[in-house]
Structure formats: C-alpha cells, structure tokens
Scaffold this active site. Structure first.
Site, PDB file in Angstrom:
ATOM      1  CE1 TYR A   1       6.718   0.816  19.443  1.00 28.22           C
ATOM      2  CE2 TYR A   1       8.885   1.721  19.072  1.00 28.22           C
ATOM      3  CZ  TYR A   1       7.871   0.880  18.697  1.00 28.22           C
ATOM      4  OH  TYR A   1       8.007   0.082  17.584  1.00 28.22           O
TER       5      TYR A   1
ATOM      6  NE  ARG B   1      13.683  -6.660  13.780  1.00 27.72           N
ATOM      7  CZ  ARG B   1      13.815  -5.404  13.414  1.00 27.72           C
ATOM      8  NH1 ARG B   1      14.749  -5.041  12.609  1.00 27.72           N
ATOM      9  NH2 ARG B   1      12.981  -4.467  13.845  1.00 27.72           N
TER      10      ARG B   1
ATOM     11  CE  LYS C   1       7.116   2.874  14.953  1.00 30.26           C
ATOM     12  NZ  LYS C   1       8.423   2.290  14.750  1.00 30.26           N
TER      13      LYS C   1
ATOM     14  CD  GLU D   1       7.415  -0.785  13.683  1.00 32.70           C
ATOM     15  OE1 GLU D   1       7.079   0.049  12.839  1.00 32.70           O
ATOM     16  OE2 GLU D   1       8.421  -0.664  14.377  1.00 32.70           O
ATOM     17  CG  ASP D   2       9.664  -4.563  15.239  1.00 34.28           C
ATOM     18  OD1 ASP D   2      10.400  -3.777  14.616  1.00 34.28           O
ATOM     19  OD2 ASP D   2       9.519  -4.518  16.461  1.00 34.28           O
TER      20      ASP D   2
ATOM     21  CG  ASP E   1       9.286   3.660  11.562  1.00 39.79           C
ATOM     22  OD1 ASP E   1       9.477   4.741  10.990  1.00 39.79           O
ATOM     23  OD2 ASP E   1       9.603   3.456  12.751  1.00 39.79           O
ATOM     24  CG  ASP E   2      11.411  -1.876  11.608  1.00 41.68           C
ATOM     25  OD1 ASP E   2      11.401  -1.277  12.688  1.00 41.68           O
ATOM     26  OD2 ASP E   2      10.586  -2.759  11.305  1.00 41.68           O
TER      27      ASP E   2
ATOM     28  CG  ASN F   1      17.238   1.365  20.536  1.00 37.71           C
ATOM     29  OD1 ASN F   1      17.546   2.011  21.512  1.00 37.71           O
ATOM     30  ND2 ASN F   1      16.535   1.825  19.528  1.00 37.71           N
TER      31      ASN F   1
END
Ligand code: NAD
Length: 546
Positions: free
Chosen positions: A103, A155, A173, A244-245, A267-268, A407
């Site tokens: 990851y 993203r 993930k 996700e993303d 999750d973000d 990050n």
C-alpha cells in the site's frame, strides 16, 4: 473449469498442474507427501517438502535482495498470483515491512506505472461502455463478494487523476483487509469504474490500460455509478461497498447519496476520521484533557479534515456539548486562509466550519488568534508546521496535540524530530508517514503513524460478520474508542498514540466485535446476535497458514 473452493475451506481440490496454477489452493513446495499423492502432484514439484515458514523465508530473502520498492511490489504481486496463502502469511508476519510495499507509499508509484508492470488482471474493470450490462459483468465474478473497494481513479492518493490505473488502490486496500483483519480473500472484490481520464500523461502513455476518453461528468457519470451500486447490491446482496480515492466533488456527494441506502463508507473521509479521533483519545490520556474542551485547527479543509471534524463533533455531542458549540471547536485553514463565514468562495463541505471571525490569511496567525489545543495537518503541503508554528503551540499548551497526517513523507507538515525538538519534547505527535524513533534530551520517543489500516479492516470485518445493513457514525466512534483502549501505558510512556502495528489482527478483531455489537444493538444486523460475538468474529477470520 474445476470447482472453486467454498469460502472457509471445504476444498474440493483440482489436481495436478491445475492445482499448482490455482493461487487460492496452491502451496507450491509446501505440499506434503500425502497431498502430493492425493492430488497427482508427483513429478511437478522438486522432491523436498518445505514448511510454509521456510517458503516465507525464501520469499523474504529474495525481496530483501532487491532495492527498488516497485520491483518488490511486482514480486509480491507475482506471489499473490501464485500462492495466495503464502502471500498473506508473508504480509501478516511482516506487516511493518510489507504494508508500505503493498500500500502507501509504493502503491502510488505502482498506479502511475500500472500499465508498464501489468501482468495478470485482478478484480473487475467496469467501463463507461458497460452501461446497461453491469449486472451481467458482475456475475462473471466467480465468488460471492462480501466487500467491494471501488475507485474511479480521479484522486489517487495525492497523485491526482490516474484513470483506470487507479486499480492498484482497491487491490492493495483489499490485501490489507485480509492481512490486517482476516477478511477472506474470496470475499474481496476490487473494482475500478473507468469513466475516462483527463490526464494527458495517461492518454499519451502507450501502455495506459484504460479508455482513451475524457471523464464522464454530470448525469452520464451519476447514471453509471448508480447502475453499478444497484447491480452490486443485487448480485451480491448485503455487500459492503467502500468508496476510495474519489475526487472531493464526487466523494462527499456519493457518500451522502448512498450511506442510508446500502452498507457503504468512504475511508478517506470516515476511516481517517476514526483513526484521528482515536489518536486524540490517546493524547488526552497523556495530557489529562477532556475532548469537549479541545479546540482543533486543521490545515487543509478537504476529505480528511471534514471527516475528522464531523466525527470529533459527533464525539463532543456524545460528551454533552450542543452541536453548535461542538462545531465552534473545529476550525480550518485552507489555501486561501482561515475558513470564515464572510468568505464567498467556500465549497459546501466547508460550510459547517465557517465561523464568525475576521479574515486571517495564514496558519500561524490563525493559531495566535484561536489558541487551539490541537493542530491537524491534512493539506498535503510539506513543511507547513514550521518552527514558529510549533513553538507557538508549545507556548499556548503544556502538551500540544500535533498531527502531521499528510502523505507521502515529502508532504508531511513536519518531521517527528522537528515536532519534538521545537516543542521541547512536549508534543503529542502522530504522523501520516513513517518516522523513526527520536531521541530528545535523554528520552526516546516512538512516533506511530495514524494509519487508516488500524480502522477500515475492522470496520469491514464487523460489517461482514454481522451482515450490517449500514455503517453509522456510531460505528466509527466505537472503532476509535476501541483502538484507543488498546494503546498500552508503555505505548503512551514513549509517546506512541497507537498500538504497535504487529498487533493489527488483534486490534481488528476487537474493532470488528465492537462494530458488530453496534449493529446488533441498533437493529442494523442481518442475522441474530450470536451469544459470543467476539468468537463469531474470530471464527470468520481467514488463516493463511497451512
Ligand atoms: P483533499 O484534496 O480532499 O484536501 C486537501 C485540502 O487542503 C483542500 O481543502 C485544499 O484546499 C487544502 N490545501 C491545499 N493547499 C493548501 C495550503 N497551501 N494551505 C492550506 N490548505 C491547503 O485531500 P485529503 O483526502 O483531505 O488528504 C489530505 C492529506 O491528508 C493527503 O496528504 C493525504 O495523504 C493525507 N491523509 C492522511 C491520512 C492518514 O494519515 N491516516 C488519511 C487521509 C488523508
């Protein structure tokens, strides 16, 4: 086609070469003498039988001989395709070393190079041209999916629009779902919705794997997503769908649209929120503060900031504050300064945190004006927690809470060393990127990452085992509390706000139990409450050993 094994064992195994080529069943040189006889494997394997532990050591030896993280990623992927149990055994037993490879940060590079390192497909690609046949496409999947991680690639981490190359994210993930919480690999379905890409770099890359068209927008996008959600719920009843993303403009909207209709979370937004709230609970155990007396100042006002603020507000309300008072304790600075009511340029998700205040242009001035007890960096702009910022936080607070969550490491607001040095060892620090222990004036601090992988695997496992119909804020709150309770006094004494990562399966089992209890208590479970919820959860965890 041979018969696939059922989830949780009960294999009716294929034999010979077909068995060696089935990653779900293959044990390679780990097949015992008896198994070699039973499954017609004689001759295909060299004579010596290795234990799984020896096989894992062989994998590690090769992996550690390679320096390039992307090559390590490729090698691990190949192992995943060859011998699934061994792959997860290596991940579980070396999670500190493997998580950054399967990851973040390596997965970011792997997505950028996805077409260049492509070997075997994993998961399902659903394209803009699949409109009208998505249910049919999902039925091609040979297992009953229990959890889908889906992205549209717009993203990807902090890397922006990578289109269909984003598939690395759901795959990575879901590997963590299995490694960290024992969600059975056959329950895991990675999905990429390929709505096109607006990235010139992707379009020009001859090895790009996706559709060469600009992104769908508006009704065409919404209809495709809606067909996918409806089809997934029909083909895999009760499936958990984790977004996700997705880019901001879709992430908040989609979550709002679907969170009460299906079992879903982002999750973000929500996973980040729970892991951050848990870190705050741990910090308060050290400085003796009360949650309802904290004032948080975020640097950044996107998915992470809004998610964390919303959950902190929910926790403050649970602690007795009125909603308006709780919101008044969460502030944010975005790229245009302090988020205040008089601004006319604010996106909808920022409005609950736009308070009455004079305009303030920069972060340091905002700290001086507001005197926060905690600063949370989630703007993905490196070096923004400057010496002045940290000294000011240490001047206002005896033990300031300092979370530098951005990050990758280059974007971190400050390093761990800076956080401790500039607050004279008083910062209660958590980070989004890994940092080594820091020695300051004779004391060794062990900063730990506020990694979402402490939370989402347990949330998913809890939802699957209780067959939850939806995933509520309360579940994220209990997940945060459960995680904080697992932080030991020894952890706190060395400045660690999270448990050691090798305890992750235990952590996930506790979180899953708490989440499942929440589902049973609130009438959201799809089955009667078992007498022993913890045993029910543990009984459903995949064991990669053979
Ligand atoms: P996002 O794109 O939704 O939000 C970023 C926000 O930062 C936006 O509101 C933007 O306006 C603001 N911003 C940009 N430049 C700024 C500047 N110079 N000053 C102030 N604000 C600025 O992204 P996100 O999902 O919220 O993630 C943000 C960062 O947090 C990323 O680096 C991500 O990797 C990290 N993150 C870490 C964790 C974790 O450690 N567990 C979890 C989630 C996200």
């Amino acid at each position: 086609m041979y018969e696939k094994p059922e989830v949780n064992g009960n294999h009716s195994a294929p034999s010979g070469l077909a068995l060696l080529r089935d990653p779900a069943l293959n044990h390679g040189t780990g097949f015992t003498e008896a198994e070699r006889d039973k499954h017609n494997l004689r001759g295909f394997l060299p004579p010596h039988v290795h234990t799984q532990k020896e096989q894992a050591m062989r994998v590690l030896e090769r992996l550690r001989a390679v320096n390039d993280p992307l090559e390590k990623f490729v090698a691990l992927n190949a192992l995943h395709d060859r011998n699934e149990s061994l792959f997860f055994r290596v991940l579980c037993d070396n999670i500190d070393e493997m998580q950054p490879l399967v990851y973040t940060p390596t997965v970011g590079l792997a997505c950028q190079k996805f077409g260049h390192i492509f070997q075997r497909p994993r998961g399902l690609f659903i394209g803009a041209n699949d409109r009208g046949r998505i249910a049919q496409l999902l039925r091609n999947w040979p297992y009953q999916a229990g959890i889908i991680v889906v992205t549209d690639g717009e993203r990807i981490l902090g890397l922006g629009d990578l289109g269909a190359n984003g598939m690395g994210i759901p795959v990575g993930k879901l590997s963590l779902y299995t490694a960290c919480a024992g969600v059975h690999p056959q329950l895991c379905l990675p999905v990429t919705i390929d709505v096109g890409t607006n990235s010139a770099a992707m379009m020009q890359d001859p090895f790009y794997v996706g559709l060469r068209q600009r992104r769908l927008t508006g009704a065409a996008y919404d209809e495709l997503l809606d067909e996918f959600i409806t089809a997934a719920s029909e083909v895999f009843p009760g499936v958990v769908i984790q977004f996700e993303d997705f880019a901001n403009h879709n992430a908040f909207r989609l979550l709002k649209k679907y969170r009460d209709r299906i079992c879903t979370f982002n999750d973000d937004i929500q996973g980040t929120a729970a892991v951050a709230l848990s870190g705050i609970f741990s910090a308060l155990r050290i400085n003796g503060g009360k949650l309802t007396e904290q004032k948080l100042l975020f640097l950044g006002a996107g998915e992470a900031a809004t998610g964390i603020a919303d959950l902190v507000v929910a926790a403050m309300i649970a602690g007795g504050l009125a909603e308006s008072d709780a919101r008044q304790r969460c502030w944010a600075v975005d790229s245009r300064g302090l988020v205040v009511k008089s601004r006319t340029d604010l996106a909808e998700h920022k409005l609950p945190y736009a308070h009455d205040h004079a305009r303030v242009g920069d972060f340091l001035s905002a700290i001086k004006a507001l005197k926060p007890t905690a600063i949370v960096g989630v703007a993905a702009v490196g070096g923004t927690f400057t010496q002045q910022v940290l000294e000011e936080m240490a001047r206002i607070n005896k033990q300031p809470i300092v979370f530098a969550l951005s990050n990758p490491t280059s974007q971190a607001e400050c390093t761990a060393e800076e956080a401790y040095r500039w607050t004279k060892g008083r910062a209660l620090f958590a980070c989004g990127s890994p940092f080594d222990p820091v020695k300051y004036e004779g004391k060794t601090f062990v900063p730990r990452q506020g990694n979402n992988s402490y939370i989402f695997p347990g949330i998913g496992l809890g939802a699957i085992t209780s067959r939850a119909r939806s995933i509520t804020d309360e579940m994220f709150m209990v997940a945060a509390q459960t995680l904080a309770q697992l932080v030991t006094q020894a952890d706190l004494d060395q400045g660690s706000l999270y448990p050691a990562l090798p305890r992750i399966r235990e952590v996930s089992a506790h979180i899953a139990t708490a989440v499942a209890e929440c589902a049973y208590k609130n009438g959201l479970a799809g089955k009667p409450r078992p007498d022993d919820v913890a045993a029910d959860v543990r009984g459903q965890m995949f064991d990669p050993n053979y």
